[in-house]
Design a protein around this motif. Structure first.
Motif, mmCIF file in Angstrom:
data_model
loop_
_atom_site.group_PDB
_atom_site.id
_atom_site.type_symbol
_atom_site.label_atom_id
_atom_site.label_comp_id
_atom_site.label_asym_id
_atom_site.label_seq_id
_atom_site.Cartn_x
_atom_site.Cartn_y
_atom_site.Cartn_z
ATOM 1 N N GLU A 168 -27.776 21.508 -15.828
ATOM 2 C CA GLU A 168 -29.226 21.466 -16.305
ATOM 3 C C GLU A 168 -29.968 22.848 -16.032
ATOM 4 O O GLU A 168 -30.341 23.397 -17.018
ATOM 5 N N SER A 169 -29.610 23.184 -14.874
ATOM 6 C CA SER A 169 -30.189 24.573 -14.652
ATOM 7 C C SER A 169 -29.637 25.746 -15.597
ATOM 8 O O SER A 169 -30.362 26.639 -16.099
ATOM 9 N N GLU A 170 -28.189 25.730 -15.702
ATOM 10 C CA GLU A 170 -27.379 26.737 -16.587
ATOM 11 C C GLU A 170 -28.121 26.768 -18.231
ATOM 12 O O GLU A 170 -28.262 27.608 -18.788
ATOM 13 N N LEU A 171 -28.188 25.322 -18.518
ATOM 14 C CA LEU A 171 -28.670 25.023 -20.064
ATOM 15 C C LEU A 171 -30.176 25.489 -19.940
ATOM 16 O O LEU A 171 -30.545 25.933 -21.109
ATOM 17 N N ARG A 182 -21.975 34.911 -20.074
ATOM 18 C CA ARG A 182 -20.895 34.307 -20.807
ATOM 19 C C ARG A 182 -19.880 34.107 -19.771
ATOM 20 O O ARG A 182 -19.147 32.944 -19.532
ATOM 21 N N GLN A 183 -19.833 35.146 -18.861
ATOM 22 C CA GLN A 183 -18.983 35.061 -17.589
ATOM 23 C C GLN A 183 -19.193 33.954 -16.780
ATOM 24 O O GLN A 183 -18.225 32.967 -16.207
ATOM 25 N N THR A 184 -20.669 33.756 -16.319
ATOM 26 C CA THR A 184 -21.134 32.544 -15.506
ATOM 27 C C THR A 184 -20.803 31.247 -16.139
ATOM 28 O O THR A 184 -20.335 30.308 -15.441
ATOM 29 N N LEU A 185 -20.873 31.220 -17.586
ATOM 30 C CA LEU A 185 -20.669 29.786 -18.087
ATOM 31 C C LEU A 185 -19.270 29.686 -18.126
ATOM 32 O O LEU A 185 -18.943 28.376 -17.768
ATOM 33 N N ARG A 243 -26.839 43.457 -23.517
ATOM 34 C CA ARG A 243 -25.355 43.370 -23.612
ATOM 35 C C ARG A 243 -24.873 42.964 -22.224
ATOM 36 O O ARG A 243 -24.005 42.110 -22.089
ATOM 37 N N ASP A 244 -25.308 43.480 -21.301
ATOM 38 C CA ASP A 244 -24.980 43.406 -19.694
ATOM 39 C C ASP A 244 -25.358 41.977 -19.383
ATOM 40 O O ASP A 244 -24.570 41.190 -18.798
ATOM 41 N N ARG A 245 -26.695 41.628 -19.952
ATOM 42 C CA ARG A 245 -26.895 40.103 -19.540
ATOM 43 C C ARG A 245 -26.173 39.235 -20.274
ATOM 44 O O ARG A 245 -25.686 38.128 -19.546
ATOM 45 N N PHE A 292 -18.338 28.103 -14.628
ATOM 46 C CA PHE A 292 -18.740 27.099 -14.513
ATOM 47 C C PHE A 292 -17.957 25.869 -15.369
ATOM 48 O O PHE A 292 -17.730 24.774 -14.863
ATOM 49 N N GLU A 293 -17.613 26.377 -16.608
ATOM 50 C CA GLU A 293 -16.919 25.417 -17.312
ATOM 51 C C GLU A 293 -15.456 25.173 -16.616
ATOM 52 O O GLU A 293 -14.945 23.774 -16.595
ATOM 53 N N LEU A 294 -14.961 26.168 -16.030
ATOM 54 C CA LEU A 294 -13.465 25.858 -15.313
ATOM 55 C C LEU A 294 -13.622 24.746 -14.118
ATOM 56 O O LEU A 294 -13.024 24.018 -13.702
ATOM 57 N N LYS A 295 -14.941 24.900 -13.344
ATOM 58 C CA LYS A 295 -15.359 24.192 -12.269
ATOM 59 C C LYS A 295 -15.244 22.863 -12.743
ATOM 60 O O LYS A 295 -15.257 21.703 -12.014
ATOM 61 N N LEU A 296 -15.996 22.537 -13.762
ATOM 62 C CA LEU A 296 -16.199 21.284 -14.507
ATOM 63 C C LEU A 296 -14.951 20.837 -15.095
ATOM 64 O O LEU A 296 -14.706 19.237 -14.579
ATOM 65 N N GLN A 297 -14.016 21.362 -15.291
ATOM 66 C CA GLN A 297 -12.564 20.888 -15.787
ATOM 67 C C GLN A 297 -11.945 20.457 -14.593
ATOM 68 O O GLN A 297 -11.225 19.547 -14.542
ATOM 69 N N GLU A 298 -12.257 21.327 -13.626
ATOM 70 C CA GLU A 298 -11.370 21.091 -12.119
ATOM 71 C C GLU A 298 -12.068 19.695 -11.622
ATOM 72 O O GLU A 298 -11.353 18.777 -10.956
ATOM 73 N N ALA A 299 -13.275 19.515 -11.736
ATOM 74 C CA ALA A 299 -13.767 18.360 -11.125
ATOM 75 C C ALA A 299 -13.373 17.087 -11.794
ATOM 76 O O ALA A 299 -13.287 16.123 -11.262
#
Length: 463
Positions: A244-247, A211-214, A204-206, A217-224
């Motif tokens: 690609e690394s996250e996926l 989920r938090q990392t995704l 559950r922690d992992r 990163f999603e917010l960074k992509l929106q910002e970019a």
């Protein structure tokens, strides 16, 4: 002298233990008045199968604790011993040789007869072992006492063995063993449940971290995406590589590893329902069945199939069909990297070489080989896990009355998956699929294990 001997006998009776039949040793007296050697009474009570009681009158004592040593009775026992020795010495003078008129002071060990000094001078006892009466008598008395103690021990052993023959004794003993086994299993269950709880918490922690990392990163992509063209181009390559690394980490994060939770005695219990199963070669599709009807191997025609997902529904059925009862069988899958096992809960028919029954009636446990390892899932079920190591032998347990089917890792003595199938109709038929084979590899056999075969860690490499 006769009166003295009679008195001695009465005194000896008074200081004799009725259990060992010898003089008291550390005598203890019960509330009922009967006395016994402390060790004799203790041994008698230890062997008792019912409530403790006096060995002579069977009265139940007020306390199960042994009384202190009766010192007066112990002193009286010593006095009787000494008096007995004196009486025996005085009675020796009454016996004398009628031939020589002399007292018997010697004893012939070979002829077992008393002798006087004159008898020893005759040729009749020449070369015989002659001992003084004072030495021979205590030696034989000690031997007789030892033999008496041994006989008493044998008597107690026979008494104990006789008690053990009762059905009540064995019922109680077997019941105690089941209680012990139950306690052990409850303890093992608690340890296993705690381990599952901890592993679920870690997973559950992992997932939460993933989920938090995704999300970050999603917010960074929106910002970019909102940046100016030149600013976007400067970071675009780095953002794509990180994407690609996250996926690529998704599979190991989302798909859990199938854990092994060994259950002591599980396979031994299931073996009582073991069934000797063979294959039905007339039901084979894209597979070949061995002459002994116990092994199945994928054929070259399998490679020409277009739909890889449907490949797991090609294979062979067992000749046996089940409509009641409990059944357990084991399958060696060590030679096939990809496989499927299960049951087909319907009457199997063929028309024009093609199956006419709906695939939805199948329940399968499926193993798939991928670049990063093995994956195991179920068709019509929720299992979808990675495997730490391949499973060499799978046990299948069908309990028709409650419509359940379970799969086990035989080597680890652990459950893989269990499902309750409410869609059972009339007949249930076991199903075996030895593929699809990996490209460029020679297909290996999937084998039904004989009833008398058993798997252990030392024989996995030879399977």
């Amino acid at each position: 002298m006769e009166a003295a001997v009679e008195m001695l006998q009465k005194m000896q009776t008074a200081v004799t233990c009725n259990i060992c039949r010898n003089y008291f040793s550390e005598p203890v007296t019960l509330h009922c008045g009967h006395s016994f050697c402390r060790e004799c009474l203790s041994s008698c009570w230890r062997a008792a199968t019912q409530a403790l009681s006096c060995p002579e009158c069977r009265q139940v004592p007020q306390s199960e604790a042994l009384s202190p040593v009766n010192e007066r009775l112990a002193q009286l026992t010593d006095l009787v011993k000494r008096f007995s020795s004196q009486v025996l010495q005085s009675t020796k003078g009454q016996s004398q040789c009628t031939l020589h008129g002399k007292v018997f002071k010697l004893f012939c060990e070979q002829d077992q007869t008393p002798l006087c000094v004159g008898c020893c001078e005759t040729a009749e006892h020449g070369g015989h072992r002659i001992s003084p009466v004072g030495e021979a008598a205590p030696r034989y008395r000690q031997q007789l006492q030892n033999m008496q103690r041994n006989l008493e021990k044998r008597f107690e052993e026979a008494k104990s063995l006789l008690a053990q023959q009762s059905l009540e004794y064995w019922r109680r003993m077997i019941t105690e063993e089941y209680f012990t086994l139950e306690d052990l299993l409850i303890e093992e269950e608690s340890i296993c449940i705690e381990r599952i709880r901890q592993e679920q918490g870690a997973r559950r922690d992992r997932l939460t971290q993933h989920r938090q990392t995704l999300r970050e990163f999603e917010l960074k992509l929106q910002e970019a995406g909102n940046r100016l063209d030149l600013d976007l181009l400067q970071d675009a390559k780095q953002l794509l590589e990180r994407s690609e690394s996250e996926l690529s980490q998704r599979a190991t994060t989302i798909i859990p590893e199938l854990r092994e939770y060994p259950i002591p005695g599980l396979i031994e219990m299931l073996n009582q329902f073991r069934v000797d199963m063979i294959l039905d070669p007339t039901s084979a599709t894209y597979v070949s069945v061995s002459e002994d009807l116990r092994s199945v191997t994928a054929t070259e025609a399998w490679e020409a199939l277009q739909n890889p997902e449907k490949n797991y529904y090609h294979g062979v059925f067992a000749k046996q069909t089940f409509s009641s009862g409990r059944y357990y069988w084991e399958v060696d899958v060590s030679q096939v990297p990809q496989w499927a096992l299960g049951v087909f809960p319907s009457y199997y028919r063929r028309k024009g070489g093609r199956d006419t029954d709906c695939y939805n009636n199948l329940f399968l446990l499926i193993c798939t080989k991928k670049e990063d390892g093995y994956y195991i899932r179920t068709y019509c079920g929720s299992l979808n896990h990675r495997l730490k190591d391949p499973i060499p032998r799978v046990g299948v347990y069908l309990e028709y009355s409650i419509r359940s089917l379970a799969f086990y890792n035989v080597l680890q003595c652990s459950l893989i998956y269990k499902v309750h199938l409410i869609s059972f109709t009339a007949l249930v038929r076991p199903f075996f699929c030895p593929g699809p084979p990996l490209p460029g590899t020679k297909p290996g056999p999937m084998t039904l294990c004989p009833v008398d075969s058993h798997l252990c860690a030392c024989c996995v490499s030879s399977e």
